[in-house]
Design a protein around this motif. Structure first.
Motif, mmCIF file in Angstrom:
data_model
loop_
_atom_site.group_PDB
_atom_site.id
_atom_site.type_symbol
_atom_site.label_atom_id
_atom_site.label_comp_id
_atom_site.label_asym_id
_atom_site.label_seq_id
_atom_site.Cartn_x
_atom_site.Cartn_y
_atom_site.Cartn_z
ATOM 1 N N CYS A 5 -8.574 7.857 -0.788
ATOM 2 C CA CYS A 5 -7.254 8.874 -1.751
ATOM 3 C C CYS A 5 -8.461 9.276 -3.104
ATOM 4 C CB CYS A 5 -7.218 7.302 -2.848
ATOM 5 S SG CYS A 5 -5.574 8.046 -4.018
ATOM 6 N N LYS A 9 -8.474 2.415 2.042
ATOM 7 C CA LYS A 9 -7.397 3.047 1.853
ATOM 8 C C LYS A 9 -7.376 4.182 0.118
ATOM 9 C CE LYS A 9 -3.514 3.969 4.135
ATOM 10 N NZ LYS A 9 -3.318 5.576 4.930
ATOM 11 N N SER A 10 -8.000 2.869 -0.686
ATOM 12 C CA SER A 10 -8.546 3.735 -1.938
ATOM 13 C C SER A 10 -10.050 4.555 -2.032
ATOM 14 C CB SER A 10 -9.183 2.793 -3.338
ATOM 15 O OG SER A 10 -9.603 3.056 -4.129
ATOM 16 N N LEU A 19 -4.953 0.639 -5.656
ATOM 17 C CA LEU A 19 -5.498 0.483 -4.744
ATOM 18 C C LEU A 19 -6.636 -0.915 -4.669
ATOM 19 C CD1 LEU A 19 -5.042 3.552 -2.514
ATOM 20 C CD2 LEU A 19 -3.506 0.879 -2.136
ATOM 21 N N ASN A 20 -7.111 -0.939 -5.849
ATOM 22 C CA ASN A 20 -8.507 -1.340 -5.763
ATOM 23 C C ASN A 20 -7.730 -2.422 -6.479
ATOM 24 O OD1 ASN A 20 -9.807 0.580 -5.326
ATOM 25 N ND2 ASN A 20 -11.094 0.948 -7.145
ATOM 26 N N ILE A 40 1.023 -1.137 0.438
ATOM 27 C CA ILE A 40 0.247 -0.187 -0.026
ATOM 28 C C ILE A 40 1.045 1.516 0.520
ATOM 29 C CG2 ILE A 40 -1.820 1.071 1.285
ATOM 30 C CD1 ILE A 40 -2.633 -1.050 2.127
ATOM 31 N N ILE A 56 2.194 1.829 -3.055
ATOM 32 C CA ILE A 56 1.173 3.097 -4.251
ATOM 33 C C ILE A 56 1.168 4.170 -4.000
ATOM 34 C CG2 ILE A 56 -0.709 2.560 -5.103
ATOM 35 C CD1 ILE A 56 -1.035 -0.210 -4.888
ATOM 36 N N LEU A 57 1.110 4.524 -2.630
ATOM 37 C CA LEU A 57 0.582 5.749 -2.053
ATOM 38 C C LEU A 57 2.249 6.750 -2.646
ATOM 39 C CD1 LEU A 57 -0.722 5.046 1.226
ATOM 40 C CD2 LEU A 57 -2.081 5.649 -1.140
ATOM 41 N N CYS A 117 -6.887 -2.189 1.739
ATOM 42 C CA CYS A 117 -6.441 -1.299 0.713
ATOM 43 C C CYS A 117 -7.776 -0.646 -0.005
ATOM 44 C CB CYS A 117 -6.330 -2.296 -0.894
ATOM 45 S SG CYS A 117 -4.401 -3.314 -0.545
ATOM 46 N N TRP A 118 -9.060 -1.152 0.158
ATOM 47 C CA TRP A 118 -10.340 -0.457 -0.216
ATOM 48 C C TRP A 118 -10.563 0.626 0.754
ATOM 49 C CZ3 TRP A 118 -11.841 -6.508 -0.649
ATOM 50 C CH2 TRP A 118 -11.537 -6.941 -1.945
ATOM 51 N N GLY A 169 -6.085 -5.119 -3.354
ATOM 52 C CA GLY A 169 -6.530 -5.026 -2.937
ATOM 53 C C GLY A 169 -7.773 -6.701 -3.250
ATOM 54 N N CYS A 190 -4.291 6.454 -8.463
ATOM 55 C CA CYS A 190 -4.175 5.940 -6.957
ATOM 56 C C CYS A 190 -4.984 4.661 -6.502
ATOM 57 C CB CYS A 190 -3.597 6.390 -5.970
ATOM 58 S SG CYS A 190 -3.019 6.137 -4.397
#
Length: 101
Positions: free
Chosen positions: A48, A44-45, A22-23, A5, A8-9, A41-42, A26, A18
């Protein structure tokens, strides 16, 4: 998982890209039955990107699965926690429709 994660961020992608990355992570984690990591993950998505999208649908499915697991274990605190997460997610979706987010 957290490092994935963070990776990616750290890429500095546009919010939509982004969220997409993340999706995908996830979905992979969920398929591997790492539900907690997929939820992270989701979540954070959603944070984001903030707009309705696939993350909310995946989160709803994962939250319901976790709530069901808590129910089977007799974990009333877990049931309540995931019920509140589901309610908050539904409210966020309603607000997005109402206010055009």
């Amino acid at each position: 998982m957290v490092s994935s994660i963070d990776t990616i961020l750290a890429q500095g992608l546009a919010p939509k890209e982004c969220a997409k990355a993340l999706n995908e992570l996830g979905k992979t984690l969920f398929e591997r039955q790492d539900t907690d990591a997929a939820i992270a993950c989701w979540e954070k998505s959603v944070a984001c990107y903030g707009k309705p999208g696939p993350a909310q649908a995946h989160l709803m499915k994962a939250y319901n699965l976790k709530r069901r697991q808590c129910s089977q274990r007799g974990d009333s605190a877990g049931i309540e926690a995931f019920s509140q997460k589901i309610d908050a997610l539904m409210q966020q979706s309603k607000d997005a429709i109402r206010y055009g987010f």
